[in-house]
Design a protein around this motif. Sequence first.
Motif, PDB file in Angstrom:
ATOM      1  N   PRO A 168       0.800  -1.222   0.000  1.00 13.37           N
ATOM      2  CA  PRO A 168       0.000   0.000   0.000  1.00 13.37           C
ATOM      3  C   PRO A 168       0.836   1.277   0.000  1.00 13.37           C
ATOM      4  O   PRO A 168       0.446   2.280  -0.621  1.00 13.37           O
ATOM      5  CB  PRO A 168      -0.843  -0.130   1.275  1.00 13.37           C
ATOM      6  CG  PRO A 168      -0.971  -1.600   1.457  1.00 13.37           C
ATOM      7  CD  PRO A 168       0.367  -2.151   1.056  1.00 13.37           C
ATOM      8  N   ALA A 169       1.978   1.253   0.686  1.00 20.56           N
ATOM      9  CA  ALA A 169       2.856   2.432   0.656  1.00 20.56           C
ATOM     10  C   ALA A 169       3.373   2.683  -0.758  1.00 20.56           C
ATOM     11  O   ALA A 169       3.386   3.832  -1.235  1.00 20.56           O
ATOM     12  CB  ALA A 169       4.028   2.239   1.619  1.00 20.56           C
ATOM     13  N   LEU A 170       3.801   1.622  -1.441  1.00 23.20           N
ATOM     14  CA  LEU A 170       4.258   1.770  -2.826  1.00 23.20           C
ATOM     15  C   LEU A 170       3.121   2.279  -3.712  1.00 23.20           C
ATOM     16  O   LEU A 170       3.321   3.167  -4.555  1.00 23.20           O
ATOM     17  CB  LEU A 170       4.777   0.430  -3.347  1.00 23.20           C
ATOM     18  CG  LEU A 170       6.040  -0.121  -2.678  1.00 23.20           C
ATOM     19  CD1 LEU A 170       6.267  -1.568  -3.089  1.00 23.20           C
ATOM     20  CD2 LEU A 170       7.259   0.742  -3.032  1.00 23.20           C
ATOM     21  N   ALA A 171       1.933   1.710  -3.522  1.00 22.57           N
ATOM     22  CA  ALA A 171       0.790   2.120  -4.338  1.00 22.57           C
ATOM     23  C   ALA A 171       0.442   3.591  -4.105  1.00 22.57           C
ATOM     24  O   ALA A 171       0.187   4.344  -5.057  1.00 22.57           O
ATOM     25  CB  ALA A 171      -0.416   1.240  -4.014  1.00 22.57           C
ATOM     26  N   GLU A 172       0.431   3.999  -2.840  1.00 20.48           N
ATOM     27  CA  GLU A 172       0.091   5.394  -2.539  1.00 20.48           C
ATOM     28  C   GLU A 172       1.179   6.353  -3.029  1.00 20.48           C
ATOM     29  O   GLU A 172       0.880   7.496  -3.391  1.00 20.48           O
ATOM     30  CB  GLU A 172      -0.153   5.565  -1.043  1.00 20.48           C
ATOM     31  CG  GLU A 172      -1.427   4.908  -0.543  1.00 20.48           C
ATOM     32  CD  GLU A 172      -2.700   5.520  -1.116  1.00 20.48           C
ATOM     33  OE1 GLU A 172      -2.648   6.636  -1.667  1.00 20.48           O
ATOM     34  OE2 GLU A 172      -3.758   4.871  -1.019  1.00 20.48           O
ATOM     35  N   MET A 173       2.433   5.906  -3.051  1.00 23.96           N
ATOM     36  CA  MET A 173       3.478   6.751  -3.617  1.00 23.96           C
ATOM     37  C   MET A 173       3.295   6.909  -5.122  1.00 23.96           C
ATOM     38  O   MET A 173       3.550   7.979  -5.690  1.00 23.96           O
ATOM     39  CB  MET A 173       4.854   6.179  -3.289  1.00 23.96           C
ATOM     40  CG  MET A 173       5.252   6.337  -1.830  1.00 23.96           C
ATOM     41  SD  MET A 173       5.205   8.053  -1.230  1.00 23.96           S
ATOM     42  CE  MET A 173       6.503   8.791  -2.234  1.00 23.96           C
TER      43      MET A 173
END
Length: 466
Positions: free
Chosen positions: A234-239
Motif C-alpha cells: 500500500p505504501a508503494l501504491a500510494e506513492m
Amino acid sequence: MTSPTALIAAVAAALLALPAHADGPYRNPDNKSVYDAGEGTYPVLYKKPTVAEITASLDRIRGYMEATTPTKVIHKDSGVQITDFSKPVADAVVEPSSAEWGIQVYEMGVVHAGLMKAAAVTGDKQYTAMTARHFQFIADKYPYFKAQEQQFKLKRANSFARMLEPRSLDDAGSMCAAMVRARFAKIGPDMSQFIETCSNWVYKKQFRLPDGTLARERPQAVSLWADDLYMGVPALAEMGHLTGKREYYDDAVKNVLQMTQYLFNPQLGLYTHGWNANNPDAPRFYWARANGWAVLTMSDLLDVLPKDHPGYPKVLAQLRLSLRGIAERQSGTGLWHQMLDRNDSYLETSASAMFTYVIAHAVNEGWISAATYGSIAQAGWVGLSGRINARGQVEGTCVGTTFASDQIYYYNRPTSVDALHGYGPALLAGAEMIKLLNNPKIDIQVKLRTYHYVPKDAGATNYSHE
C-alpha cells in the motif's frame, strides 16, 4: 391477551436492547411472523444491520481510541508532563497509551485508514480528529526527539525511533500509506518529510529476494511473510498515486504477484503465513490474519492502480480467487477461524473484520457480484459487531504473531482488547457496510428468512409460486 403486533415489538425491542457481546440464541427480528415454525434461532443476532446501528458501533470505537491515545511528552520515570521543549532530556518519552498502543506503530496506520474511511462515508469529520491530532503531534515534536537522539543516542528507546530511523517494513509502510491518504484528504499538517523517509525505506532499503520480493531475515535467514504485502505494497501504491511515477505501481504489482507465487495455494484459495528459502516445501499454515493482510493489500492497490496498468487485471483476478477461498470458510457465526482450514481453532476478530471490509468494498466497487457476496459481508458484520463492546473495545483479536512452524503456537495465541490489530479493520468494515447498505445498484431483499443482495440490473425476482 397480547396482540401479535405488540408481541413483535416486544421481541424486537428485547433483542435490540441486548449488549453487543451477549450470548445467544437469538431470533431474527426481521421476520415479523413470531409464530413462524420455520424460523430458527442463531448464535448471533442474524438481521439486516441499520446504518444507525453501525454508526453507533463506529462511534464507540472512535471514542475509545480518542480516550486511549494521549499525545503528550512526559518524564519516563515520574510521569510528569514536559512542557519546556527548548532543551531535550534523556528520559523524555511519549506518554504510553493505557491500552499499550504506540501512535507510530503499523497497526495505527490501519486505524487512520479506518477513521478516514468512516469520515468519508458518514460525512462526519469527528472521525479524523484523532488522525489530525496524532500527525500534528508527530510533526511538532519530531525536532525535539531528533535533538534528543543526537545528544543521548537512545536508538530504539527513543519514542520517535520509527520516524527517525525506520528499520523494517513494520516501521515504515502502513504509516506511510496513511500519511499519503491524509494528504489527499487534507487532514492534518504537511507530513512530506515523514512520507519521504518511510517510502524510501520500503522502496530502496528493505531486504528483498533477488527477484525483488519484499522479504525478511527472520525467522530464517531468508523468509517471506504474507503480512509484508500490507506492510509494503500500500505504501508503494500510494506513492505511485502521490507522485504519478509508474515505477512505484510496478513494484507494488510485482510484489503482489510474486508473493502470491510463493505463498498462495490455488487448490485451497488461501495464503500460507510464510515461506523460508531453506525449506521451500515445508508444511503450510493458513493463519487468518495473514490472509486478511493479503486481501486488504490487493483491495488498497486496486483503489489507486490505474486501470490501464497491465497488472490491474492480474491483481483483480487474484483478489477474486482469494475472496472465493475465504468466503467458503466463513463460520456459522459470520466470523472466521484463527486457522482458516481448521474449524477447531478459535474465531478471530481482526481477520474477520478485514474479510468483511474487503468483501463489502469489492461488491461496492463492482469487482465481485453482490449476489451471495453481499450477504457474506452482511454476515461478517453481524459476527463482528458482537465483538465491539459497550466501551468501544474490540474483543477477540489475536495478539501480535510471528511466522511459526507448528499448530500449537497458532492455536493458542492469546486474544486481547489491547491488540490494536482489530480496531482499524473494524472501522473499515463498518464504514464499508454503511456504503453497501446505501448502494443504489443493489436491492437487498428479505425473503424466505434470509437475505438476498440482488443487482438491480439483473432482472426482477418472482416469489409468486412460494
